[in-house]
Design a protein around this motif. Structure first.
Motif, PDB file in Angstrom:
ATOM      1  N   HIS A 128       0.834  -1.211   0.000  1.00 21.89           N
ATOM      2  CA  HIS A 128       0.000   0.000   0.000  1.00 21.89           C
ATOM      3  C   HIS A 128       0.865   1.256   0.000  1.00 21.89           C
ATOM      4  N   ARG A 129       1.976   1.168  -0.685  1.00 21.78           N
ATOM      5  CA  ARG A 129       2.891   2.291  -0.830  1.00 21.78           C
ATOM      6  C   ARG A 129       3.224   2.476  -2.301  1.00 21.78           C
ATOM      7  N   THR A 130       3.981   3.516  -2.590  1.00 25.20           N
ATOM      8  CA  THR A 130       4.523   3.668  -3.933  1.00 25.20           C
ATOM      9  C   THR A 130       5.731   2.752  -4.075  1.00 25.20           C
ATOM     10  N   ALA A 131       6.166   2.570  -5.304  1.00 27.74           N
ATOM     11  CA  ALA A 131       7.334   1.731  -5.534  1.00 27.74           C
ATOM     12  C   ALA A 131       8.566   2.322  -4.861  1.00 27.74           C
ATOM     13  N   ARG A 132       8.716   3.648  -4.930  1.00 26.92           N
ATOM     14  CA  ARG A 132       9.880   4.288  -4.306  1.00 26.92           C
ATOM     15  C   ARG A 132       9.877   4.052  -2.799  1.00 26.92           C
ATOM     16  N   GLU A 133       8.705   4.182  -2.187  1.00 27.67           N
ATOM     17  CA  GLU A 133       8.621   3.984  -0.735  1.00 27.67           C
ATOM     18  C   GLU A 133       8.917   2.526  -0.359  1.00 27.67           C
ATOM     19  N   ALA A 134       8.423   1.602  -1.175  1.00 24.08           N
ATOM     20  CA  ALA A 134       8.672   0.194  -0.891  1.00 24.08           C
ATOM     21  C   ALA A 134      10.157  -0.133  -1.013  1.00 24.08           C
ATOM     22  N   LEU A 135      10.815   0.428  -2.031  1.00 29.57           N
ATOM     23  CA  LEU A 135      12.237   0.185  -2.210  1.00 29.57           C
ATOM     24  C   LEU A 135      13.058   0.840  -1.101  1.00 29.57           C
ATOM     25  N   GLU A 136      12.635   2.006  -0.673  1.00 33.66           N
ATOM     26  CA  GLU A 136      13.312   2.680   0.440  1.00 33.66           C
ATOM     27  C   GLU A 136      13.221   1.826   1.702  1.00 33.66           C
ATOM     28  N   ALA A 137      12.052   1.252   1.920  1.00 32.98           N
ATOM     29  CA  ALA A 137      11.882   0.372   3.082  1.00 32.98           C
ATOM     30  C   ALA A 137      12.754  -0.865   2.949  1.00 32.98           C
ATOM     31  N   GLY A 138      12.921  -1.342   1.744  1.00 30.16           N
ATOM     32  CA  GLY A 138      13.776  -2.501   1.522  1.00 30.16           C
ATOM     33  C   GLY A 138      15.219  -2.226   1.894  1.00 30.16           C
ATOM     34  N   VAL A 139      15.713  -1.049   1.540  1.00 24.62           N
ATOM     35  CA  VAL A 139      17.080  -0.676   1.904  1.00 24.62           C
ATOM     36  C   VAL A 139      17.229  -0.638   3.419  1.00 24.62           C
ATOM     37  N   ALA A 140      16.210  -0.092   4.094  1.00 23.05           N
ATOM     38  CA  ALA A 140      16.253  -0.027   5.562  1.00 23.05           C
ATOM     39  C   ALA A 140      16.279  -1.426   6.173  1.00 23.05           C
ATOM     40  N   LEU A 141      15.548  -2.366   5.570  1.00 19.49           N
ATOM     41  CA  LEU A 141      15.540  -3.736   6.081  1.00 19.49           C
ATOM     42  C   LEU A 141      16.887  -4.421   5.878  1.00 19.49           C
ATOM     43  N   VAL A 142      17.571  -4.081   4.799  1.00 24.14           N
ATOM     44  CA  VAL A 142      18.913  -4.628   4.598  1.00 24.14           C
ATOM     45  C   VAL A 142      19.822  -4.180   5.743  1.00 24.14           C
ATOM     46  N   LYS A 143      19.740  -2.905   6.079  1.00 25.04           N
ATOM     47  CA  LYS A 143      20.554  -2.390   7.190  1.00 25.04           C
ATOM     48  C   LYS A 143      20.199  -3.101   8.489  1.00 25.04           C
ATOM     49  N   GLU A 144      18.895  -3.280   8.727  1.00 28.28           N
ATOM     50  CA  GLU A 144      18.470  -3.923   9.970  1.00 28.28           C
ATOM     51  C   GLU A 144      18.965  -5.368  10.034  1.00 28.28           C
ATOM     52  N   ALA A 145      18.836  -6.067   8.931  1.00 31.82           N
ATOM     53  CA  ALA A 145      19.276  -7.463   8.909  1.00 31.82           C
ATOM     54  C   ALA A 145      20.777  -7.572   9.136  1.00 31.82           C
ATOM     55  N   ARG A 146      21.526  -6.660   8.535  1.00 34.66           N
ATOM     56  CA  ARG A 146      22.975  -6.694   8.724  1.00 34.66           C
ATOM     57  C   ARG A 146      23.336  -6.405  10.170  1.00 34.66           C
ATOM     58  N   GLY A 147      22.502  -5.626  10.817  1.00 35.88           N
ATOM     59  CA  GLY A 147      22.764  -5.316  12.215  1.00 35.88           C
ATOM     60  C   GLY A 147      22.420  -6.452  13.159  1.00 35.88           C
ATOM     61  N   LEU A 148      21.547  -7.353  12.723  1.00 32.91           N
ATOM     62  CA  LEU A 148      21.155  -8.475  13.582  1.00 32.91           C
ATOM     63  C   LEU A 148      22.270  -9.503  13.720  1.00 32.91           C
ATOM     64  N   ASP A 149      22.990  -9.745  12.629  1.00 33.30           N
ATOM     65  CA  ASP A 149      24.064 -10.741  12.671  1.00 33.30           C
ATOM     66  C   ASP A 149      24.965 -10.490  11.468  1.00 33.30           C
ATOM     67  N   ASP A 150      26.166  -9.994  11.731  1.00 35.52           N
ATOM     68  CA  ASP A 150      27.035  -9.650  10.604  1.00 35.52           C
ATOM     69  C   ASP A 150      27.658 -10.872   9.946  1.00 35.52           C
ATOM     70  N   GLN A 151      27.346 -12.084  10.457  1.00 35.43           N
ATOM     71  CA  GLN A 151      27.805 -13.315   9.816  1.00 35.43           C
ATOM     72  C   GLN A 151      26.787 -13.852   8.807  1.00 35.43           C
ATOM     73  N   VAL A 152      25.632 -13.211   8.725  1.00 34.95           N
ATOM     74  CA  VAL A 152      24.582 -13.618   7.784  1.00 34.95           C
ATOM     75  C   VAL A 152      24.510 -12.600   6.656  1.00 34.95           C
ATOM     76  N   ALA A 153      24.769 -13.034   5.433  1.00 30.52           N
ATOM     77  CA  ALA A 153      24.681 -12.145   4.278  1.00 30.52           C
ATOM     78  C   ALA A 153      23.220 -11.848   3.967  1.00 30.52           C
ATOM     79  N   VAL A 154      22.993 -10.680   3.374  1.00 27.34           N
ATOM     80  CA  VAL A 154      21.625 -10.246   3.065  1.00 27.34           C
ATOM     81  C   VAL A 154      21.523  -9.935   1.576  1.00 27.34           C
ATOM     82  N   ASP A 155      20.460 -10.419   0.947  1.00 33.12           N
ATOM     83  CA  ASP A 155      20.187 -10.151  -0.468  1.00 33.12           C
ATOM     84  C   ASP A 155      18.816  -9.504  -0.582  1.00 33.12           C
TER      85      ASP A 155
END
Length: 650
Positions: A128-155
């Motif tokens: 329920h967002r625009t494509a830009r907003e959804a992609l922006e949220a995706g970038v934020a999730l990459v950062k969050e995932a990397r912060g959870l465990d730096d031994q787990v790669a994120v795609d």
């Protein structure tokens, strides 16, 4: 963070397979057990030896589905560690990301793939967002995932990339990589891209995102173009390529892993042309001989069949059935299946078989054929295929036919000894052993009877009798009541008292007639009586000729009919039987059992007389035949029956 071997491989120009059969394959209505996922991951990794983790990302599942799926992913991460890089896939929410990381945490080379929409249409439905907003949220999730465990790669997977803005995807692919994403997957989620469109998308996004971004494919196959689109993406620089064993995935599937691996490995020149460069695509080249075995594993686990048209691993690979490909197999194949896949050539008998093919199969079965025999055997193969409605002829039936052909040759040699020229071996003629083998196989055989009866067609299954005669498979046939046990089993089913039952036995054994006998209403009947039953009556054939008993006694239940094709008279001699039925249906000549064929030489032969025996013991003529023929009128034959056997006349 420790090394990202997938990103390093792709950056070095090596191909990495992103295996989706356990994860996206589940959307093809399949469910792999956790144990099988482990086994599949390990087997796929072994294709590349110690470099399995550098060449295979194994998407183990979608942990958010349920607790059982989470545990399955967790088991793969623990038990397939070191064989592949294990990945968990999740939606673009913080909770799903945390769960995905937890499912693979602690496994060497573990990864999570976060799926976010890239097109306006998909973003509106999914977030329920625009494509830009959804992609922006995706970038934020990459950062969050990397912060959870730096031994787990994120795609980061960009869903519906094929309908998204190329410039927007390029910008956020670069941003996601800057946030720590190992790869960015451009997914043709709906499988609607054309190859030229895939090439353009990957070229533009790669150019806009910069050299530091590693792009990956995920091409669905709804238009049958998944493989072509993946190869176009590879030519445009993508090196992480999604695929699935047997192509199983949502709707019409993904690129088939076995096809993709084979294409990129079978020939160096081809690989360079497909990838757009000459560089080596593998750290360790895959062992292609493992492809068929793994494909069979997946087929058994999922129920997805390997067919004759399945490339690389299907049942048609390496098979030969016609003459020129048999003589020059390499001329008709783009590669050598035995050399590359370990799939040995298989010569298959079909309606297209040449005499060379038939001779080769016969040799494999231990039979040498001369030119005459090869011609006869080829005719038998073709007729068998068309009569059965199946192209491939069962080699067990062919072996039985060859046994009969050998027996016929031997018999002719005995009948025509010395220097006198004898007849050529007759294809389709069998000895008693060959007749028994034919009956055991379920096929029909033509058998003799004593004069004045003609030959009959017999089989252990009724449709074989009808097929041999060229009539509808479900047509009623007679039950051959040659065996005392068969008659005893019918006692409770027939509506006959003691005296009529005794009369029935005498007429069958002594007169060798065919009898219509009444069935007892509501009585339990053996299933094998049904093909000989119609309108409350059972049809029993009674000839019990002593010389034939060694053939018959092994088969208490046999179905029988006169030896004639529809519209033709029954065969009274072996020559007529062979001409009418061989080579498709083998013939046992009467002369191989009794020199005179069971009666005076030249005695006229006919099909049996059929009598109707009523519940009260009355006998009526149903159809005239051999037994009543010597009498001036059929009624005179009935008079003799009544007088000799004490049957009532009214």
């Amino acid at each position: 963070m420790h090394e990202d071997v997938v990103r390093e491989s792709a950056t070095a120009g090596r191909v990495v397979l992103w295996e989706e059969s356990a994860r996206d394959g589940a959307q093809a209505k399949t469910l792999m057990s956790a144990d099988f996922r482990v086994r599949l991951a390990v087997e796929q990794g072994r294709m590349f030896g110690a470099d399995g983790p550098r060449h295979v990302v194994f998407a183990a599942g979608f942990p958010a589905v349920c607790a059982e799926e989470f545990e399955a992913v967790r088991q793969v991460a623990a038990e397939a560690e070191g064989a592949v890089s294990v990945a968990a896939v999740c939606r673009g929410t913080a909770a799903d990301v945390r769960q995905a990381v937890a499912s693979v945490r602690g496994s060497a080379h573990a990864r999570v793939m976060v799926v976010v929409p890239a097109s306006e249409a998909m973003a509106a439905v999914m977030t329920h967002r625009t494509a830009r907003e959804a992609l922006e949220a995706g970038v934020a999730l990459v950062k969050e995932a990397r912060g959870l465990d730096d031994q787990v790669a994120v795609d980061l997977c960009l869903a519906d990339a094929s309908r998204a803005d190329h410039g927007l995807m390029a910008a956020y692919a670069a941003a996601a990589t800057g946030a720590g994403a190992g790869t960015v997957i451009l997914a043709d989620t709906v499988g609607g891209q054309l190859p030229s469109e895939a090439a353009t998308m990957f070229a533009r996004v790669r150019a806009g995102a910069g050299d530091g971004v590693v792009l990956a494919t995920h091409a669905h196959n709804d238009l049958g173009l998944g493989l072509a689109n993946t190869l176009e993406a590879a030519r445009a620089g993508a090196r992480v390529l999604s695929s699935s064993w047997l192509g199983i995935a949502e709707r019409s599937g993904l690129v088939a892993t076995e096809q993709l691996v084979f294409l990129l490995s079978q020939r160096t020149g081809h690989t360079g042309a497909l990838l757009g460069e000459v560089g080596e695509p593998w750290w360790t080249a895959p062992d292609l001989t493992r492809l068929p075995r793994i494909a069979r594993m997946v087929s058994r686990e999922t129920g997805v069949p390997l067919t004759v048209t399945t490339p690389i691993v299907g049942t048609g690979v390496g098979t030969i059935s016609t003459g020129t490909p048999f003589v020059h197999p390499r001329l008709f194949q783009p590669y050598d299946p035995a050399e590359l896949l370990g799939t040995e050539p298989d010569v298959v008998l079909t309606q297209l078989a040449s005499a060379r093919v038939v001779t080769a199969v016969a040799a494999r079965l231990g039979h040498g054929l001369d030119r005459v025999q090869a011609r006869a055997a080829t005719g038998w193969v073709k007729e068998q295929a068309y009569r059965s409605g199946r192209a491939a002829v069962d080699e067990r039936l062919f072996a039985g036919y060859l046994d009969g052909l050998r027996a016929a040759t031997t018999a002719d040699a005995r009948v025509n000894p010395g220097p006198q020229p004898g007849p050529e071996p007759r294809a389709g003629v069998v000895d008693p052993d060959g007749a028994r083998r034919t009956l055991r196989s379920g096929a029909a055989v033509v058998l003799p009877n004593p004069a004045p009866l003609t030959y009959v067609v017999a089989a252990t299954v009724p449709h074989a009798v009808n097929t041999a005669k060229g009539r509808p498979a479900g047509q009623a046939v007679a039950l051959w009541a040659h065996h005392p046990g068969t008659l005893a089993a019918l006692d409770g089913a027939l509506d006959l008292g003691p005296a009529p039952a005794a009369l029935a036995r005498r007429l069958l054994a002594e007169e060798r007639v065919t009898l219509l006998v009444p069935l007892r209403p509501e009585a339990d009947r053996p299933d094998w009586l049904s093909p000989a039953s119609q309108d409350g009556w059972a049809l029993l054939f009674g000839a019990r000729w002593e010389p034939l008993l060694p053939v018959l006694d092994d088969f208490p239940v046999l179905y029988v009919s006169s030896a004639n094709r529809t519209g033709r008279p029954p065969a009274g001699t072996s020559a007529l039987a062979v001409a009418m039925f061989a080579p498709a249906t083998p013939v046992l000549p009467a002369g191989s059992l009794a020199p005179a064929g069971g009666g005076p030489a030249g005695a006229p032969r006919a099909a049996t007389t059929t009598l109707r025996l009523h519940t009260d013991g009355r006998v009526e003529l149903h159809r005239p035949g051999a037994q009543d023929r010597p009498f001036p009128a059929p009624g005179r034959y009935l008079d003799r029956i009544r007088q000799e056997y004490g049957a009532p006349s009214r």
